[in-house]
Design a protein around this motif. Structure first.
Motif, PDB file in Angstrom:
ATOM      1  N   ASP A 151      43.897  27.038  45.890  1.00 16.07           N
ATOM      2  CA  ASP A 151      44.172  26.738  47.294  1.00 16.07           C
ATOM      3  C   ASP A 151      45.145  25.566  47.402  1.00 16.07           C
ATOM      4  OD1 ASP A 151      42.464  28.742  48.088  1.00 16.07           O
ATOM      5  OD2 ASP A 151      40.766  27.411  48.436  1.00 16.07           O
ATOM      6  N   TYR A 152      45.577  25.282  48.608  1.00 17.37           N
ATOM      7  CA  TYR A 152      46.517  24.200  48.878  1.00 17.37           C
ATOM      8  C   TYR A 152      45.805  23.024  49.515  1.00 17.37           C
ATOM      9  CZ  TYR A 152      50.074  27.761  48.252  1.00 17.37           C
ATOM     10  OH  TYR A 152      50.860  28.757  47.744  1.00 17.37           O
ATOM     11  N   LEU A 153      46.340  21.842  49.286  1.00 20.48           N
ATOM     12  CA  LEU A 153      45.878  20.645  49.974  1.00 20.48           C
ATOM     13  C   LEU A 153      47.031  20.169  50.836  1.00 20.48           C
ATOM     14  CD1 LEU A 153      43.866  18.322  50.463  1.00 20.48           C
ATOM     15  CD2 LEU A 153      44.903  17.169  48.495  1.00 20.48           C
ATOM     16  N   VAL A 154      46.794  20.094  52.137  1.00 20.88           N
ATOM     17  CA  VAL A 154      47.804  19.617  53.078  1.00 20.88           C
ATOM     18  C   VAL A 154      47.303  18.293  53.633  1.00 20.88           C
ATOM     19  CG1 VAL A 154      48.977  20.073  55.267  1.00 20.88           C
ATOM     20  CG2 VAL A 154      48.478  21.962  53.690  1.00 20.88           C
ATOM     21  N   VAL A 155      48.131  17.270  53.533  1.00 21.86           N
ATOM     22  CA  VAL A 155      47.794  15.961  54.070  1.00 21.86           C
ATOM     23  C   VAL A 155      48.805  15.639  55.158  1.00 21.86           C
ATOM     24  CG1 VAL A 155      47.540  13.504  53.561  1.00 21.86           C
ATOM     25  CG2 VAL A 155      46.865  15.203  51.850  1.00 21.86           C
ATOM     26  N   VAL A 156      48.303  15.309  56.338  1.00 24.13           N
ATOM     27  CA  VAL A 156      49.158  14.932  57.455  1.00 24.13           C
ATOM     28  C   VAL A 156      48.964  13.445  57.696  1.00 24.13           C
ATOM     29  CG1 VAL A 156      49.664  15.282  59.904  1.00 24.13           C
ATOM     30  CG2 VAL A 156      48.932  17.220  58.479  1.00 24.13           C
ATOM     31  N   ASP A 157      50.037  12.703  57.597  1.00 27.50           N
ATOM     32  CA  ASP A 157      50.002  11.262  57.835  1.00 27.50           C
ATOM     33  C   ASP A 157      50.979  10.986  58.962  1.00 27.50           C
ATOM     34  OD1 ASP A 157      49.585   8.511  57.482  1.00 27.50           O
ATOM     35  OD2 ASP A 157      51.227   8.365  56.036  1.00 27.50           O
ATOM     36  N   GLY A 158      50.465  10.570  60.103  1.00 27.02           N
ATOM     37  CA  GLY A 158      51.367  10.357  61.231  1.00 27.02           C
ATOM     38  C   GLY A 158      50.684   9.642  62.371  1.00 27.02           C
ATOM     39  N   ALA A 159      51.385   9.639  63.484  1.00 27.98           N
ATOM     40  CA  ALA A 159      50.859   9.028  64.703  1.00 27.98           C
ATOM     41  C   ALA A 159      49.713   9.874  65.250  1.00 27.98           C
ATOM     42  CB  ALA A 159      51.978   8.912  65.735  1.00 27.98           C
ATOM     43  N   GLU A 160      49.002   9.310  66.196  1.00 27.04           N
ATOM     44  CA  GLU A 160      47.843  10.006  66.777  1.00 27.04           C
ATOM     45  C   GLU A 160      48.225  11.381  67.331  1.00 27.04           C
ATOM     46  OE1 GLU A 160      44.523   9.182  70.210  1.00 27.04           O
ATOM     47  OE2 GLU A 160      45.349   7.461  69.131  1.00 27.04           O
ATOM     48  N   ASP A 161      49.392  11.490  67.960  1.00 25.06           N
ATOM     49  CA  ASP A 161      49.847  12.783  68.494  1.00 25.06           C
ATOM     50  C   ASP A 161      50.067  13.794  67.368  1.00 25.06           C
ATOM     51  OD1 ASP A 161      49.788  11.779  71.059  1.00 25.06           O
ATOM     52  OD2 ASP A 161      51.960  11.491  71.202  1.00 25.06           O
ATOM     53  N   ASP A 162      50.626  13.345  66.246  1.00 24.13           N
ATOM     54  CA  ASP A 162      50.845  14.231  65.092  1.00 24.13           C
ATOM     55  C   ASP A 162      49.522  14.759  64.557  1.00 24.13           C
ATOM     56  OD1 ASP A 162      53.619  13.686  65.176  1.00 24.13           O
ATOM     57  OD2 ASP A 162      53.330  11.904  63.909  1.00 24.13           O
ATOM     58  N   ILE A 163      48.553  13.863  64.449  1.00 28.56           N
ATOM     59  CA  ILE A 163      47.234  14.242  63.934  1.00 28.56           C
ATOM     60  C   ILE A 163      46.558  15.225  64.892  1.00 28.56           C
ATOM     61  CG2 ILE A 163      44.957  13.396  63.210  1.00 28.56           C
ATOM     62  CD1 ILE A 163      47.338  12.551  61.374  1.00 28.56           C
ATOM     63  N   SER A 164      46.653  14.963  66.191  1.00 23.19           N
ATOM     64  CA  SER A 164      46.065  15.876  67.187  1.00 23.19           C
ATOM     65  C   SER A 164      46.695  17.259  67.103  1.00 23.19           C
ATOM     66  CB  SER A 164      46.255  15.334  68.600  1.00 23.19           C
ATOM     67  OG  SER A 164      45.306  14.367  68.881  1.00 23.19           O
ATOM     68  N   ARG A 165      48.006  17.302  66.952  1.00 23.12           N
ATOM     69  CA  ARG A 165      48.699  18.582  66.837  1.00 23.12           C
ATOM     70  C   ARG A 165      48.240  19.323  65.580  1.00 23.12           C
ATOM     71  NH1 ARG A 165      54.205  17.262  66.341  1.00 23.12           N
ATOM     72  NH2 ARG A 165      53.665  15.876  68.031  1.00 23.12           N
TER      73      ARG A 165
END
Length: 96
Positions: free
Chosen positions: A66-80
Motif C-alpha cells: 500500500d501507499y503512505l500519503v502524508v499531507v503537511d500544510g495549512a489548516e485548509d489543506d488538511i481539511s481538504r
C-alpha cells in the motif's frame, strides 16, 4: 520543493516530496538498512508525531504494497485532504 527517494528492503521504494518528505526519507536512511526495514520507518513516523501503534500499522501496510500519503500544510489543506480521504475510501488515515 525538495524530493527524496530511497529503496527499503522488504518495503520497496519510497519517494517523498517537499521538505517534510525529504526529512522523512533522510530519517529512514540514517537508521541503516536492517533497521530501516521495520523499525526505521516506525521511528521516522513517530519522530513526526504519529503514535507508535499507528506508525506500526502504516509500516505493515507499506510492506503489503500500500501507499503512505502524508499531507503537511495549512489548516485548509488538511481539511481538504480529510474530505478527499473520507469520501474516496482511503483506509487508516488520521490527523496528527
Amino acid at each position: 520543493m525538495g524530493l527524496g527517494s530511497l529503496a527499503i528492503p522488504g518495503i520497496g521504494p519510497m519517494i517523498a516530496a517537499g521538505t517534510f518528505g525529504a526529512s522523512l526519507v533522510a530519517t529512514v536512511a540514517s537508521t541503516g538498512v536492517a533497521a530501516a526495514t521495520f523499525g526505521g520507518v516506525v521511528k521516522a513516523l513517530t519522530d513526526l508525531g504519529i503514535p507508535e501503534e499507528t506508525a506500526r500499522i502504516y509500516t505493515d501496510r507499506l510492506r503489503a504494497g500500500d501507499y503512505l500519503v502524508v499531507v503537511d500544510g495549512a489548516e485548509d489543506d488538511i481539511s481538504r485532504a480529510q474530505g478527499i480521504f473520507s469520501t474516496r475510501g482511503i483506509q487508516n488515515w488520521g490527523v496528527f
